[in-house]
Design an enzyme around this catalytic site. Structure first.
Site, short mmCIF file in Angstrom:
data_model
loop_
_atom_site.label_atom_id
_atom_site.label_comp_id
_atom_site.label_asym_id
_atom_site.label_seq_id
_atom_site.Cartn_x
_atom_site.Cartn_y
_atom_site.Cartn_z
N GLY A 1 0.81 -1.21 0.00
CA GLY A 1 0.00 0.00 0.00
C GLY A 1 0.84 1.26 0.00
O GLY A 1 1.92 1.31 0.60
N ARG B 1 1.42 -5.22 -6.30
CA ARG B 1 1.68 -6.55 -5.75
C ARG B 1 1.95 -7.50 -6.92
O ARG B 1 1.30 -7.43 -7.94
CB ARG B 1 0.51 -7.02 -4.91
CG ARG B 1 0.34 -6.18 -3.64
CD ARG B 1 -0.89 -6.57 -2.85
NE ARG B 1 -0.94 -5.85 -1.58
CZ ARG B 1 -1.48 -4.64 -1.43
NH1 ARG B 1 -2.00 -4.04 -2.48
NH2 ARG B 1 -1.48 -4.05 -0.25
N ASP C 1 5.58 -5.87 6.05
CA ASP C 1 6.23 -7.14 6.37
C ASP C 1 6.20 -8.14 5.22
O ASP C 1 7.16 -8.90 5.01
CB ASP C 1 5.64 -7.76 7.64
CG ASP C 1 4.12 -7.82 7.62
OD1 ASP C 1 3.52 -7.52 6.57
OD2 ASP C 1 3.54 -8.18 8.65
N THR D 1 3.68 1.84 6.27
CA THR D 1 2.28 1.44 6.26
C THR D 1 1.51 2.26 7.27
O THR D 1 1.99 2.45 8.40
CB THR D 1 2.10 -0.06 6.58
OG1 THR D 1 0.71 -0.35 6.82
CG2 THR D 1 2.89 -0.48 7.81
N ASP E 1 -1.02 1.38 8.80
CA ASP E 1 -1.55 0.51 9.85
C ASP E 1 -0.65 0.50 11.09
O ASP E 1 -1.10 0.16 12.18
CB ASP E 1 -1.70 -0.92 9.34
CG ASP E 1 -2.66 -1.02 8.16
OD1 ASP E 1 -3.54 -0.16 8.05
OD2 ASP E 1 -2.52 -1.97 7.37
N ASP F 1 1.62 -1.58 11.92
CA ASP F 1 1.50 -2.93 12.48
C ASP F 1 2.72 -3.81 12.20
O ASP F 1 2.61 -5.03 12.13
CB ASP F 1 0.25 -3.61 11.92
CG ASP F 1 0.28 -3.77 10.40
OD1 ASP F 1 1.18 -3.20 9.76
OD2 ASP F 1 -0.60 -4.47 9.87
N ARG G 1 -6.48 -2.98 9.32
CA ARG G 1 -6.56 -4.44 9.26
C ARG G 1 -6.84 -4.98 10.67
O ARG G 1 -7.86 -4.65 11.25
CB ARG G 1 -5.28 -5.05 8.68
CG ARG G 1 -5.02 -4.66 7.23
CD ARG G 1 -3.90 -5.45 6.60
NE ARG G 1 -2.62 -5.23 7.27
CZ ARG G 1 -1.48 -5.77 6.90
NH1 ARG G 1 -1.45 -6.57 5.85
NH2 ARG G 1 -0.36 -5.52 7.54
#
Length: 319
Positions: A11, A72, A103, A126, A128, A130, A172
């Site tokens: 992303g 991707r 990751d 990211t 997120d 995370d 997420r």
């Protein structure tokens, strides 16, 4: 001169363009020849690799997203295509890569390094937030500011019409964006995937607040909770007796003018990434921790589940 390339994977985030700009500047300062890889791992396979100059990055520092594009690539999971990518890099004498991603991107590069010998340093990127091993990922501050602006705007309408608004953030299975936004925007309710909840526990308190004059509610929920945001809005109407609306912020959180903090972090991440490889670190991720910047292994970063900081989680008790 040694050659080095940069690519974006996964992303996009606001902060990638400032990182790309400084990558070119710092590479040239270190007497390296910088290259761009367009469209991530897909671009490695399709040979979308181009030498970069100052001219290519002029005027991009204020732009969200990434001028390099991101994609991707299922093909990169196959060895025969990774071999194609290696040949494309070899043709330009590139043996070092800076990878802006998450990751999954780092796991892909781990295989690529062990199999094909391409050195790399990953920069956690990211919204997120995370990724295990780092307190901060590039793009998070801009995303939080986008959420903050949205909540502040929605509050005006909530107060005017005496409504409850349920605002859904991305993330997420990580509730970082929702929790930090709820705390800093004065929300009355915050629901995240990391903590079990029972809406019944809020009913008595919320009804008491209404009786004491509360005119609106702001609820911030993460996309990874067990219920849809529309269901939380329905609960407000049926159990609390408040007209309610659900707002899904979606991909607005990924874009926008990068904040000062994200621009500064992009600068620092890139400096450490290039310095690390020039000092002989062939396979690492540069992470930001309470101790400052640290180089960490792929195993520590990409193969372990991220956990929200205990102190940050303790603040959830206010809701």
């Amino acid at each position: 001169m040694k050659n080095i390339a940069i690519l974006c994977s996964g992303g996009d985030v606001s902060g990638m363009n400032p990182a790309i700009k400084h990558f070119v500047e710092y590479a040239l300062e270190k007497e390296l020849t910088p290259y761009f890889v367009y469209d991530g791992f897909k671009g490695l396979i399709e040979n979308k690799i181009v030498k970069a100059t100052h001219k290519d990055v002029a005027g991009i520092i204020n732009r969200g997203g990434t001028i390099l594009g991101s994609a991707r690539s299922k093909k990169f999971m196959e060895k025969k295509f990774r071999e194609v990518a290696k040949k494309n890099l070899d043709a330009l004498n590139i043996d070092m890569l800076v990878v802006l991603g998450g990751d999954g991107s780092f796991r892909g590069m781990d295989i690529f390094y062990k199999e094909q010998g391409i050195k790399f340093c990953g920069i956690p990127s990211t919204i997120d937030n995370d990724i295990n091993g780092t307190e901060y990922c590039l793009g998070v501050d801009t995303a939080l500011n986008v959420i903050k602006e949205s909540i502040d705007n929605i509050r005006d309408t909530a107060a005017s019409f005496s409504r409850a608004f349920v605002i859904e953030t991305m993330g997420r299975d990580c509730g970082y964006l929702a929790l930090v936004s709820a705390l800093t925007c004065g929300a009355e309710l915050c629901l995240i995937p990391e903590v079990e909840y029972d809406l019944k526990e809020y009913e008595k308190s919320f009804k008491k607040q209404i009786k004491n004059g509360r005119r609106y509610f702001i609820a911030v929920v993460s996309e990874g909770i067990k219920e849809e945001s529309s269901e939380i809005a329905k609960w407000f109407e049926e159990k609390i007796g408040f007209e309610s609306r659900a707002t899904i912020l979606g991909h607005t959180q990924r874009g926008g003018n990068p904040t000062i903090y994200d621009r500064l972090m992009a600068y620092k991440f890139v400096n450490h990434a290039l310095d690390g490889m020039l000092e002989g670190r062939d396979e690492s991720v540069i992470c930001y921790t309470k101790k400052g910047f640290e180089y960490k292994s792929i195993d520590e970063v990409a193969n372990k589940k991220y956990q929200l900081d205990d102190k940050l989680l303790s603040y959830l008790k206010k809701f």
